[in-house]
Design a protein around this motif. Structure first.
Motif, short mmCIF file in Angstrom:
data_model
loop_
_atom_site.label_atom_id
_atom_site.label_comp_id
_atom_site.label_asym_id
_atom_site.label_seq_id
_atom_site.Cartn_x
_atom_site.Cartn_y
_atom_site.Cartn_z
N ARG A 26 0.82 -1.21 0.00
CA ARG A 26 0.00 0.00 0.00
C ARG A 26 0.85 1.27 0.00
NH1 ARG A 26 -4.93 -1.19 4.25
NH2 ARG A 26 -5.60 0.88 3.58
N PHE A 27 2.10 1.16 0.43
CA PHE A 27 2.99 2.32 0.48
C PHE A 27 3.77 2.50 -0.83
CE2 PHE A 27 1.90 1.67 4.81
CZ PHE A 27 2.04 2.90 5.44
N CYS A 32 3.62 9.29 -2.32
CA CYS A 32 4.04 9.16 -0.92
C CYS A 32 5.56 9.04 -0.82
CB CYS A 32 3.37 7.94 -0.30
SG CYS A 32 4.04 7.44 1.30
N LEU A 33 6.13 8.16 -1.64
CA LEU A 33 7.55 7.84 -1.52
C LEU A 33 8.41 8.86 -2.25
CD1 LEU A 33 7.50 3.96 -1.97
CD2 LEU A 33 7.58 5.28 0.15
N ALA A 34 8.48 10.06 -1.71
CA ALA A 34 9.31 11.11 -2.29
C ALA A 34 10.68 11.08 -1.64
CB ALA A 34 8.65 12.47 -2.08
N ASP A 129 9.50 10.71 9.54
CA ASP A 129 8.22 11.27 9.09
C ASP A 129 7.08 10.35 9.48
OD1 ASP A 129 9.13 13.65 7.43
OD2 ASP A 129 10.25 12.03 6.46
N ILE A 130 7.36 9.04 9.51
CA ILE A 130 6.35 8.04 9.85
C ILE A 130 6.98 6.99 10.76
CG2 ILE A 130 4.83 6.21 8.96
CD1 ILE A 130 4.68 7.75 6.34
N CYS A 173 1.56 11.16 3.35
CA CYS A 173 1.86 9.79 2.92
C CYS A 173 0.86 8.80 3.51
CB CYS A 173 3.28 9.41 3.33
SG CYS A 173 3.78 7.76 2.79
N LEU A 174 0.61 8.89 4.82
CA LEU A 174 -0.35 7.98 5.43
C LEU A 174 -1.75 8.19 4.88
CD1 LEU A 174 0.43 7.57 9.25
CD2 LEU A 174 1.05 6.11 7.32
N ALA A 175 -2.13 9.45 4.69
CA ALA A 175 -3.45 9.73 4.16
C ALA A 175 -3.60 9.16 2.75
CB ALA A 175 -3.71 11.24 4.15
#
Length: 199
Positions: A26-27, A32-34, A129-130, A173-175
């Motif tokens: 999902r990631f 998200c993955l910048a 960040d996460i 990213c999570l959103a």
């Protein structure tokens, strides 16, 4: 910026390894993955940290081996136009070994950093960040027939994952990857059959 204003949390249940791989997938989202994103992976041995990374990398198109860099400290994966740096600091005896190895250069913003056992490199490691924490949870099973006990029960193990964003970038990213801009009111359940495909 890392502060409580950007905190976003989510809890998800992962019933098996396939679900953990799917959760990692999902990631695999380039929104998200910048480059510069830092994800800390928390959990005991066998909790599923490397499985999460494997699921993410496979969804991005990685076809080579994805293993925990327990002895090498770092595995580099160049895939889908991204540099992903997978760290494992379990075997660091002193946090200063992180600096001695020159690993801080990889946190300069040129790639995505996925860090297992980040506490071993504190306080030198850049903030996450996460935060993703994986736990193995054992619950009582249903009563079963047993030759030695008439009402024996077998424990059932599954994983629970707790995600927390502590920056604006992590929040986005999570959103994006979990499909909600707010923490769910009840735990989500992720299985290999009901997860959406990675974007």
């Amino acid at each position: 910026m890392h502060d409580a204003h950007h905190t976003l949390a989510s809890q998800i249940s992962l019933p098996d390894e396939a679900a953990t791989l799917s959760f990692g997938a999902r990631f695999a989202n380039t929104q998200c993955l910048a480059p510069g994103l830092v994800i800390w992976l928390h959990g005991d041995l066998g909790a599923g940290k490397t499985t999460f990374v494997r699921g993410l990398l496979r969804a991005l198109g990685e076809t080579g081996p994805v293993k925990s860099p327990t002895y090498t400290l770092l595995e580099v994966h160049a895939v889908s136009g991204l540099n992903l740096y997978h760290f494992d600091f379990y075997r660091l005896n002193q946090p200063e070994e992180y600096l001695d190895a020159g690993l801080d250069d990889y946190f300069s913003g040129t790639g995505v950093c996925l860090v297992e056992w980040p506490d071993q490199a504190a306080p030198y490691l850049p903030p996450a960040d996460i935060h993703i924490e994986l736990r193995v949870v054992t619950t009582p099973g249903a009563a079963t027939e047993s030759p030695t006990a008439s009402h024996a029960t077998l424990p059932i193990a599954h994983r629970e994952v707790f995600c927390r964003a502590t920056s604006a970038r992590g929040h986005l990213c999570l959103a994006t990857c979990l499909g909600s801009r707010n923490a769910p009111s009840a735990p989500d359940v992720a299985t290999s059959s009901n997860l959406p495909p990675p974007a």
